[in-house]
Write a protein that holds these residues in place. Structure first.
Motif, PDB file in Angstrom:
ATOM      1  N   LEU A 274       0.821  -1.210   0.000  1.00  0.00           N
ATOM      2  CA  LEU A 274       0.000   0.000   0.000  1.00  0.00           C
ATOM      3  C   LEU A 274       0.858   1.265   0.000  1.00  0.00           C
ATOM      4  CD1 LEU A 274      -2.766  -1.152   2.499  1.00  0.00           C
ATOM      5  CD2 LEU A 274      -3.077  -0.643   0.060  1.00  0.00           C
TER       6      LEU A 274
ATOM      7  N   ASP B 288      -3.565   2.820  -4.217  1.00  0.00           N
ATOM      8  CA  ASP B 288      -4.811   2.486  -4.900  1.00  0.00           C
ATOM      9  C   ASP B 288      -4.790   1.086  -5.512  1.00  0.00           C
ATOM     10  OD1 ASP B 288      -5.972   4.975  -4.353  1.00  0.00           O
ATOM     11  OD2 ASP B 288      -5.019   5.893  -6.095  1.00  0.00           O
TER      12      ASP B 288
ATOM     13  N   PRO C 124      -6.045  -2.345  -5.699  1.00  0.00           N
ATOM     14  CA  PRO C 124      -7.188  -3.087  -5.131  1.00  0.00           C
ATOM     15  C   PRO C 124      -6.792  -4.425  -4.528  1.00  0.00           C
ATOM     16  CG  PRO C 124      -7.267  -3.077  -7.541  1.00  0.00           C
ATOM     17  CD  PRO C 124      -6.189  -2.128  -7.145  1.00  0.00           C
TER      18      PRO C 124
ATOM     19  N   MET D 278      -5.506  -3.790  -1.013  1.00  0.00           N
ATOM     20  CA  MET D 278      -6.609  -3.475  -0.099  1.00  0.00           C
ATOM     21  C   MET D 278      -7.379  -4.740   0.276  1.00  0.00           C
ATOM     22  SD  MET D 278      -8.184  -0.006  -1.726  1.00  0.00           S
ATOM     23  CE  MET D 278      -7.126   1.365  -2.193  1.00  0.00           C
ATOM     24  N   GLN D 279      -7.599  -5.601  -0.720  1.00  0.00           N
ATOM     25  CA  GLN D 279      -8.325  -6.845  -0.452  1.00  0.00           C
ATOM     26  C   GLN D 279      -7.532  -7.751   0.480  1.00  0.00           C
ATOM     27  OE1 GLN D 279     -10.586  -8.727  -3.644  1.00  0.00           O
ATOM     28  NE2 GLN D 279      -9.540 -10.656  -3.208  1.00  0.00           N
TER      29      GLN D 279
ATOM     30  N   MET E 297      -5.433  -6.744   2.739  1.00  0.00           N
ATOM     31  CA  MET E 297      -5.528  -6.158   4.078  1.00  0.00           C
ATOM     32  C   MET E 297      -6.864  -6.522   4.726  1.00  0.00           C
ATOM     33  SD  MET E 297      -4.093  -4.542   6.511  1.00  0.00           S
ATOM     34  CE  MET E 297      -2.720  -3.492   5.982  1.00  0.00           C
TER      35      MET E 297
ATOM     36  N   PHE F 134     -11.624  -1.440   3.998  1.00  0.00           N
ATOM     37  CA  PHE F 134     -10.593  -1.760   3.005  1.00  0.00           C
ATOM     38  C   PHE F 134     -11.204  -2.532   1.833  1.00  0.00           C
ATOM     39  CE2 PHE F 134      -7.161  -0.914   6.134  1.00  0.00           C
ATOM     40  CZ  PHE F 134      -6.268  -0.256   5.303  1.00  0.00           C
TER      41      PHE F 134
ATOM     42  N   ARG G 119     -13.383  -0.253  -0.393  1.00  0.00           N
ATOM     43  CA  ARG G 119     -12.522   0.651  -1.176  1.00  0.00           C
ATOM     44  C   ARG G 119     -11.888  -0.091  -2.343  1.00  0.00           C
ATOM     45  NH1 ARG G 119      -8.323   2.721   2.955  1.00  0.00           N
ATOM     46  NH2 ARG G 119      -7.237   3.272   1.027  1.00  0.00           N
ATOM     47  N   SER G 120     -11.517  -1.340  -2.097  1.00  0.00           N
ATOM     48  CA  SER G 120     -10.932  -2.163  -3.160  1.00  0.00           C
ATOM     49  C   SER G 120     -11.932  -2.390  -4.283  1.00  0.00           C
ATOM     50  CB  SER G 120     -10.472  -3.503  -2.580  1.00  0.00           C
ATOM     51  OG  SER G 120     -10.114  -4.402  -3.601  1.00  0.00           O
TER      52      SER G 120
END
Length: 432
Positions: free
Chosen positions: A231, A236, A238, A241-242, A244, A266, A269-270
């Motif tokens: 990150l 950004d 994805p 984020m996934q 996490m 998270f 957002r992903s």
């Protein structure tokens, strides 16, 4: 001259004998072929077990290879390789690339290209040898060889290859930042290097600590550290984020509040970065998406398997509507993946008690799970736990009036494809 004339004279009777006796002629020709084949050098151990004709074919190929190497330059061969790759003709690309490597066996660009072409063809061993040779020749240049070697290995070995690739990438980025000369000296492949590449590599490391090395001491901390670094280099991403979200969901006692909520944030957002429905909700009202944005969104859509994982996490986060949107998109691409039908059924089942219209979700869950079960049997899948859970859920849902009336449970397996099509048509008709 006299010697030559004498030789010709000597050969005349033999030609007459050959024409008068075809059997002797064939024998003489075979002896000639045999002598020619025996005279061919068999330096390659693979040739020793070949027949005479096969050995001759190998020799002809070697001659053609040598002739090609003499006729074309390395640059021309690489141009042809790239042209074939652009046209997805990887067989021809491998041939041209191999010819180039015959001319320059230590050319790193050629080794890298050959490794990638062989990987596309599924020739893992040949690709591995090409990348290992590149590592031997230049261990501190070019990160892509380490990325591929990390993908085909598991556990500690995979982490070592990925980590070395990350080290090479970070050194390259640092040189580019502090030295214009260093940037100019970077290889063509490394010239396109970005923080996103580093982020993807850290995600690969994190996934290994999630799977192969999950039982190792300190695996959770190393996994979290890798995700945070991912990150850091691409906020950004994805995938990062996934990962996490997966990490946070896996922590014990997540239902206590803040950790679970953080994981859900998270995850959403992903998904918002590539899922059309979520993307439109995240954009300001009235803002239209131009063609460049749409193309960027399409290029950022995760692979099929990754989106199945996304759907699982969304179900776990109780984001059923979004999970269904992801799964329905997967069905449009491939409607013969048992797990997708199963997850759709599971998501509907979980909404039965929470919905004001429980019968609607019961019917949908029953339909999806029935299709999952029939497709499972048709394809001969081997996920016993999924089949057992599917049967358990169908037992709890009961046959249902619509299923009993239509005799859906008794449909033969060979009609399952038609069944799916008819169902989709019916659903479209209801929508309109």
């Amino acid at each position: 001259m006299g010697g030559q004339a004498k030789s010709k004279k000597k050969n005349k009777p033999r030609r007459k004998e050959h024409h008068s006796n075809r059997g002797d002629s064939r024998k003489s020709c075979m002896e000639l072929v045999t002598r020619t084949a025996i005279s061919c050098p068999t330096t390659d151990s693979e040739q020793r077990g070949l027949s005479v004709q096969e050995r001759m074919k190998v020799k002809m190929q070697e001659k053609a290879k040598k002739k090609t190497a003499e006729k074309y330059t390395t640059e021309q061969l690489l141009e042809k390789t790239e042209e074939c790759i652009d046209n997805f003709n990887f067989e021809m690309a491998q041939m041209f690339c191999q010819r180039a490597l015959d001319i320059e066996p230590t050319n790193l660009k050629i080794l890298d290209m050959l490794g990638n072409v062989c990987a596309e063809l599924g020739n893992v061993e040949k690709a591995k040898q090409a990348f290992l040779k590149a590592v031997e020749l230049s261990p501190e240049e070019g990160h892509s060889k380490y990325m591929y070697l990390g993908q085909i290995h598991t556990g500690v070995e995979a982490v070592q290859y990925f980590s070395k690739g990350i080290e090479v990438m970070l050194n390259t980025l640092e040189e580019r930042t502090h030295s214009a000369e260093g940037a100019a000296a970077a290889s063509d492949h490394d010239a396109e290097l970005t923080g996103k590449d580093v982020s993807v590599a850290f995600c690969s490391v994190a996934e290994i600590f999630f799977t192969d090395l999950c039982m190792e001491e300190g695996a959770a901390d190393k996994c979290k550290e890798a995700i945070e670094r991912a990150l850091q280099y691409d906020p950004d991403n994805p995938e990062a984020m996934q990962l996490m979200a997966s990490y946070l969901f896996s922590i014990e006692n997540i239902q206590e509040g803040s950790v679970f909520q953080e994981g859900r944030e998270f995850l959403m957002r992903s998904v918002a970065l590539w899922l059309p429905g979520q993307r439109s909700r995240a954009e300001p009202c009235g803002q239209e998406e131009d063609e460049d944005d749409e193309e960027h969104q399409q290029s950022g859509i995760p692979p099929y398997e990754s989106r199945i994982t996304t759907a699982k996490l969304l179900v776990e986060a109780e984001e059923y509507e979004t999970a269904s949107e992801v799964l329905e998109g997967l069905l449009e691409e491939d409607d013969e993946v048992v797990q997708v039908w199963y997850l759709l059924g599971w998501a509907c089942y979980l909404q039965v008690e929470k919905s004001e219209e429980p019968d609607t979700f019961k019917d949908s869950a029953r339909t999806y799970l029935t299709k999952a079960k029939k497709l499972y049997m048709k394809l001969g899948c081997d996920d016993a736990a999924m089949l057992e859970h599917t049967q358990q859920l169908l037992g709890e849902l009961g046959p249902g009036d619509s299923a009993a009336d239509s005799g859906e449970e008794d449909l033969p397996l060979e009609n399952i494809g038609d069944d799916f099509v008819e169902s989709s048509d019916d659903e479209d008709a209801m929508e309109h």
